[in-house]
Write a protein that holds these residues in place. Structure first.
Motif, PDB file in Angstrom:
ATOM      1  N   LEU A  57       1.977  14.433   1.404  1.00 24.28           N
ATOM      2  CA  LEU A  57       3.419  14.477   1.183  1.00 24.28           C
ATOM      3  C   LEU A  57       3.789  13.752  -0.109  1.00 24.28           C
ATOM      4  O   LEU A  57       4.561  14.269  -0.932  1.00 24.28           O
ATOM      5  N   LEU A  58       3.220  12.574  -0.303  1.00 26.67           N
ATOM      6  CA  LEU A  58       3.512  11.822  -1.521  1.00 26.67           C
ATOM      7  C   LEU A  58       3.011  12.556  -2.757  1.00 26.67           C
ATOM      8  O   LEU A  58       3.649  12.509  -3.813  1.00 26.67           O
ATOM      9  N   ALA A  59       1.883  13.273  -2.605  1.00 25.60           N
ATOM     10  CA  ALA A  59       1.387  14.063  -3.736  1.00 25.60           C
ATOM     11  C   ALA A  59       2.375  15.164  -4.087  1.00 25.60           C
ATOM     12  O   ALA A  59       2.648  15.428  -5.273  1.00 25.60           O
ATOM     13  N   ALA A  60       2.932  15.826  -3.057  1.00 29.31           N
ATOM     14  CA  ALA A  60       3.923  16.876  -3.309  1.00 29.31           C
ATOM     15  C   ALA A  60       5.171  16.305  -3.974  1.00 29.31           C
ATOM     16  O   ALA A  60       5.771  16.939  -4.851  1.00 29.31           O
ATOM     17  N   LEU A  61       5.534  15.100  -3.576  1.00 31.13           N
ATOM     18  CA  LEU A  61       6.727  14.473  -4.133  1.00 31.13           C
ATOM     19  C   LEU A  61       6.478  13.871  -5.510  1.00 31.13           C
ATOM     20  O   LEU A  61       7.440  13.488  -6.192  1.00 31.13           O
ATOM     21  N   GLY A  62       5.203  13.797  -5.897  1.00 30.39           N
ATOM     22  CA  GLY A  62       4.898  13.128  -7.157  1.00 30.39           C
ATOM     23  C   GLY A  62       5.156  11.637  -7.089  1.00 30.39           C
ATOM     24  O   GLY A  62       5.494  11.010  -8.106  1.00 30.39           O
ATOM     25  N   ARG A  63       4.954  11.056  -5.899  1.00 30.75           N
ATOM     26  CA  ARG A  63       5.269   9.642  -5.694  1.00 30.75           C
ATOM     27  C   ARG A  63       4.099   8.914  -5.032  1.00 30.75           C
ATOM     28  O   ARG A  63       4.272   8.180  -4.061  1.00 30.75           O
ATOM     29  N   ARG A  64       2.916   9.063  -5.581  1.00 34.53           N
ATOM     30  CA  ARG A  64       1.773   8.317  -5.053  1.00 34.53           C
ATOM     31  C   ARG A  64       1.966   6.807  -5.188  1.00 34.53           C
ATOM     32  O   ARG A  64       1.302   6.024  -4.503  1.00 34.53           O
ATOM     33  N   ASP A  65       2.873   6.406  -6.070  1.00 40.13           N
ATOM     34  CA  ASP A  65       3.136   4.976  -6.240  1.00 40.13           C
ATOM     35  C   ASP A  65       3.658   4.332  -4.966  1.00 40.13           C
ATOM     36  O   ASP A  65       3.557   3.100  -4.788  1.00 40.13           O
ATOM     37  N   ILE A  66       4.221   5.144  -4.059  1.00 35.64           N
ATOM     38  CA  ILE A  66       4.738   4.589  -2.806  1.00 35.64           C
ATOM     39  C   ILE A  66       3.615   3.956  -1.986  1.00 35.64           C
ATOM     40  O   ILE A  66       3.853   3.014  -1.213  1.00 35.64           O
ATOM     41  N   LEU A  67       2.383   4.441  -2.179  1.00 37.62           N
ATOM     42  CA  LEU A  67       1.245   3.859  -1.451  1.00 37.62           C
ATOM     43  C   LEU A  67       1.050   2.389  -1.808  1.00 37.62           C
ATOM     44  O   LEU A  67       0.481   1.618  -1.017  1.00 37.62           O
ATOM     45  N   ASP A  68       1.499   1.983  -2.990  1.00 35.43           N
ATOM     46  CA  ASP A  68       1.329   0.609  -3.420  1.00 35.43           C
ATOM     47  C   ASP A  68       2.486  -0.290  -3.014  1.00 35.43           C
ATOM     48  O   ASP A  68       2.465  -1.502  -3.282  1.00 35.43           O
ATOM     49  N   ASP A  69       3.494   0.300  -2.372  1.00 33.91           N
ATOM     50  CA  ASP A  69       4.652  -0.498  -1.946  1.00 33.91           C
ATOM     51  C   ASP A  69       4.339  -1.121  -0.591  1.00 33.91           C
ATOM     52  O   ASP A  69       4.114  -0.409   0.393  1.00 33.91           O
ATOM     53  N   PRO A  70       4.294  -2.443  -0.501  1.00 34.59           N
ATOM     54  CA  PRO A  70       3.915  -3.090   0.765  1.00 34.59           C
ATOM     55  C   PRO A  70       4.863  -2.769   1.913  1.00 34.59           C
ATOM     56  O   PRO A  70       4.480  -2.892   3.085  1.00 34.59           O
ATOM     57  N   ARG A  71       6.077  -2.315   1.627  1.00 31.46           N
ATOM     58  CA  ARG A  71       7.012  -1.986   2.701  1.00 31.46           C
ATOM     59  C   ARG A  71       6.581  -0.743   3.471  1.00 31.46           C
ATOM     60  O   ARG A  71       6.995  -0.547   4.639  1.00 31.46           O
ATOM     61  N   PHE A  72       5.753   0.089   2.841  1.00 28.60           N
ATOM     62  CA  PHE A  72       5.413   1.388   3.434  1.00 28.60           C
ATOM     63  C   PHE A  72       3.905   1.564   3.627  1.00 28.60           C
ATOM     64  O   PHE A  72       3.414   2.677   3.742  1.00 28.60           O
ATOM     65  N   ALA A  73       3.176   0.483   3.697  1.00 29.81           N
ATOM     66  CA  ALA A  73       1.713   0.549   3.702  1.00 29.81           C
ATOM     67  C   ALA A  73       1.144   1.109   4.993  1.00 29.81           C
ATOM     68  O   ALA A  73       0.081   1.738   4.988  1.00 29.81           O
ATOM     69  N   THR A  74       1.825   0.892   6.116  1.00 23.62           N
ATOM     70  CA  THR A  74       1.334   1.379   7.405  1.00 23.62           C
ATOM     71  C   THR A  74       2.441   2.135   8.118  1.00 23.62           C
ATOM     72  O   THR A  74       3.634   2.044   7.750  1.00 23.62           O
ATOM     73  N   LEU A  75       2.053   2.859   9.157  1.00 27.16           N
ATOM     74  CA  LEU A  75       3.031   3.595   9.952  1.00 27.16           C
ATOM     75  C   LEU A  75       4.071   2.643  10.521  1.00 27.16           C
ATOM     76  O   LEU A  75       5.270   2.925  10.494  1.00 27.16           O
ATOM     77  N   GLU A  76       3.626   1.534  11.027  1.00 30.17           N
ATOM     78  CA  GLU A  76       4.535   0.564  11.634  1.00 30.17           C
ATOM     79  C   GLU A  76       5.530   0.032  10.605  1.00 30.17           C
ATOM     80  O   GLU A  76       6.727  -0.114  10.890  1.00 30.17           O
ATOM     81  N   LEU A  77       5.035  -0.261   9.387  1.00 32.22           N
ATOM     82  CA  LEU A  77       5.926  -0.752   8.343  1.00 32.22           C
ATOM     83  C   LEU A  77       6.907   0.322   7.885  1.00 32.22           C
ATOM     84  O   LEU A  77       8.076   0.032   7.583  1.00 32.22           O
ATOM     85  N   ARG A  78       6.450   1.579   7.846  1.00 31.46           N
ATOM     86  CA  ARG A  78       7.359   2.660   7.454  1.00 31.46           C
ATOM     87  C   ARG A  78       8.478   2.831   8.478  1.00 31.46           C
ATOM     88  O   ARG A  78       9.612   3.159   8.128  1.00 31.46           O
ATOM     89  N   ARG A  79       8.165   2.612   9.750  1.00 35.26           N
ATOM     90  CA  ARG A  79       9.213   2.680  10.771  1.00 35.26           C
ATOM     91  C   ARG A  79      10.177   1.499  10.617  1.00 35.26           C
ATOM     92  O   ARG A  79      11.399   1.666  10.701  1.00 35.26           O
ATOM     93  N   ALA A  80       9.638   0.332  10.388  1.00 41.03           N
ATOM     94  CA  ALA A  80      10.486  -0.851  10.266  1.00 41.03           C
ATOM     95  C   ALA A  80      11.378  -0.779   9.024  1.00 41.03           C
ATOM     96  O   ALA A  80      12.483  -1.338   9.011  1.00 41.03           O
ATOM     97  N   ASN A  81      10.894  -0.079   7.996  1.00 38.70           N
ATOM     98  CA  ASN A  81      11.632   0.015   6.738  1.00 38.70           C
ATOM     99  C   ASN A  81      12.076   1.453   6.456  1.00 38.70           C
ATOM    100  O   ASN A  81      12.133   1.888   5.312  1.00 38.70           O
ATOM    101  N   SER A  82      12.392   2.162   7.533  1.00 33.67           N
ATOM    102  CA  SER A  82      12.712   3.593   7.376  1.00 33.67           C
ATOM    103  C   SER A  82      13.925   3.805   6.489  1.00 33.67           C
ATOM    104  O   SER A  82      13.965   4.766   5.702  1.00 33.67           O
ATOM    105  N   ARG A  83      14.939   2.956   6.561  1.00 28.79           N
ATOM    106  CA  ARG A  83      16.134   3.153   5.740  1.00 28.79           C
ATOM    107  C   ARG A  83      15.791   3.063   4.257  1.00 28.79           C
ATOM    108  O   ARG A  83      16.310   3.843   3.446  1.00 28.79           O
ATOM    109  N   ALA A  84      14.925   2.131   3.925  1.00 27.28           N
ATOM    110  CA  ALA A  84      14.533   1.989   2.521  1.00 27.28           C
ATOM    111  C   ALA A  84      13.731   3.199   2.060  1.00 27.28           C
ATOM    112  O   ALA A  84      13.911   3.693   0.936  1.00 27.28           O
TER     113      ALA A  84
END
Length: 401
Positions: free
Chosen positions: A266-293
């Protein structure tokens, strides 16, 4: 190949508006001979619905075309003894009788199952109601907007947020799925008749179909689950199953359910592989906790390209998504034609909506225009054994027109 599976099957459509007549239409698509009964004079009031305020303006009677294609029409006064006598002849030869008339009206006219069933024990009597056949509300009238959409909780559950007004339904939005339930009941009863030789009554209702359509949330409520009020789009708990707006103002819905496998594509399609380096979104649990961001990041990203480019990029990565279609899209949607969901309407250059299933080896009939009021009255009466003098008398008495 086999053709016209229901050829020779005689069906009486003694119904109005959408769900019950649409079930008869599906039978007609596979070759059944459907006779549509209307009252003399104005006929079925559904004929005039397309002229109601707020409906799309067209010189064509598009609701009537859709619900009553392939049928033959007779204008019959069921309040007269002569009209009921004609109906009885039809019933004596019928395989299926379909009605959604209110239960008190059926009682007054003498067209309940207990009135007609004994005349033809092999006939399937298909009854459709708003709120079922029993209980304090059995005789209440209703439409899909009231009994299917509103009463079932769908109207409340699909609104964009908990504080938004209830979501309005579109014409026939619950009727057409309900028609398929009634069709299924009829065909099930025909299968039983093939095994036992006996007909019988089948029933379905708007409220039952509405509950079935909302079954996941209804079952949750029945299990005393904690049903969370729907938050606004930008506060949803999962950014990967949300709606986003493209640069050209079109909306699409992501449906990435297996994030362990699909988040990186998905990130490849969006051209946003940099999101993988964002600690807020590193795991599924963190992505849920920071879903608004994450939703805010995705909002900005989707706003950077037009829909056509997003379709290409998401398809290339195998991402499941859906475009929020508009009616204007349908004219150019080749897949709808290729899939057989839209088919030619009669000999015209118009298309119509096909019934939503196919059977291997069977070919549906070529669509025929819906009948004008009483268009086939004489033809049907002749088949029932009425002479020319009989028909003239029935016309003179206004039992038939």
């Amino acid at each position: 190949m086999e053709k016209d599976l229901f050829a020779g099957l005689k069906v009486i459509d003694c119904a109005s508006y959408i769900a019950a007549p649409a079930a008869a239409t599906v039978l007609s698509d596979f070759g059944a001979d459907v006779v549509k009964i209307e009252s003399p004079g104005e006929g079925d009031t559904y004929r005039n619905l397309y002229q109601a305020p707020g409906y799309p303006v067209s010189p064509h009677n598009y609701p009537w075309m859709l619900e009553n294609r392939n049928k033959r029409g007779i204008a019959l006064d069921l309040k007269s003894s002569d009209g009921i006598a004609v109906l009885h002849r039809l019933v004596d030869q019928a395989d299926v009788f379909i009605t959604n008339m209110p239960l008190p009206v059926r009682r007054r006219l003498g067209i309940r199952y207990e009135d007609l069933g004994p005349r033809n024990p092999r006939m399937i009597y298909a009854s459709f109601t708003a709120y079922g056949e029993t209980g304090a509300e059995a005789e209440k009238t209703g439409f899909d907007s009231t009994a299917y959409w509103a009463r079932s909780g769908l109207m409340d559950n699909v609104k964009p947020s908990s504080d938004a007004p209830p979501a309005r339904s579109l014409p026939g939005m619950g009727d057409h799925p309900s028609a398929m339930a009634l069709y299924g009941a009829i065909v099930t009863a025909l299968y039983r008749r093939d095994r036992s030789g006996k007909g019988g009554q089948v029933t379905s209702s708007l409220i039952a179909n509405g509950l079935w359509a909302n079954g996941v949330y209804v079952q949750a409520q029945l299990c005393h689950a904690n049903v969370i009020p729907r938050p606004p789009r930008d506060q949803l708990p999962n950014a990967c199953t949300n709606m986003y707006r493209s640069r050209d103002g079109r909306w699409l819905t992501l449906s990435v359910l297996n994030e362990a496998r699909q988040f990186e594509p998905l990130l490849a399609a969006l051209g946003r592989r940099d999101i993988l380096d964002d600690p807020r979104f590193a795991t599924l649990e963190l992505r849920r906790a920071n879903s608004r961001a994450l939703i805010a990041v995705f909002d900005d990203t989707f706003a950077g390209r037009d829909l056509a480019e997003w379709r290409r990029r998401l398809d290339a990565e195998g991402i499941t998504f859906g475009v929020t279609g508009t009616l204007d899209d349908i004219d150019d949607d080749q897949q709808m034609r290729d899939a057989g969901a839209l088919v030619p309407y009669g000999d015209s250059d118009m298309l119509t909506v096909n019934s939503p299933f196919e059977v291997d080896g069977l070919t549906k009939v070529a669509t025929r225009p819906a009948p004008a009021l009483g268009e086939h009255s004489d033809e049907i009466l002749c088949e029932l054994g009425y002479s020319a003098d009989d028909i003239a008398r029935l016309r003179a008495s206004k039992a038939v027109s």
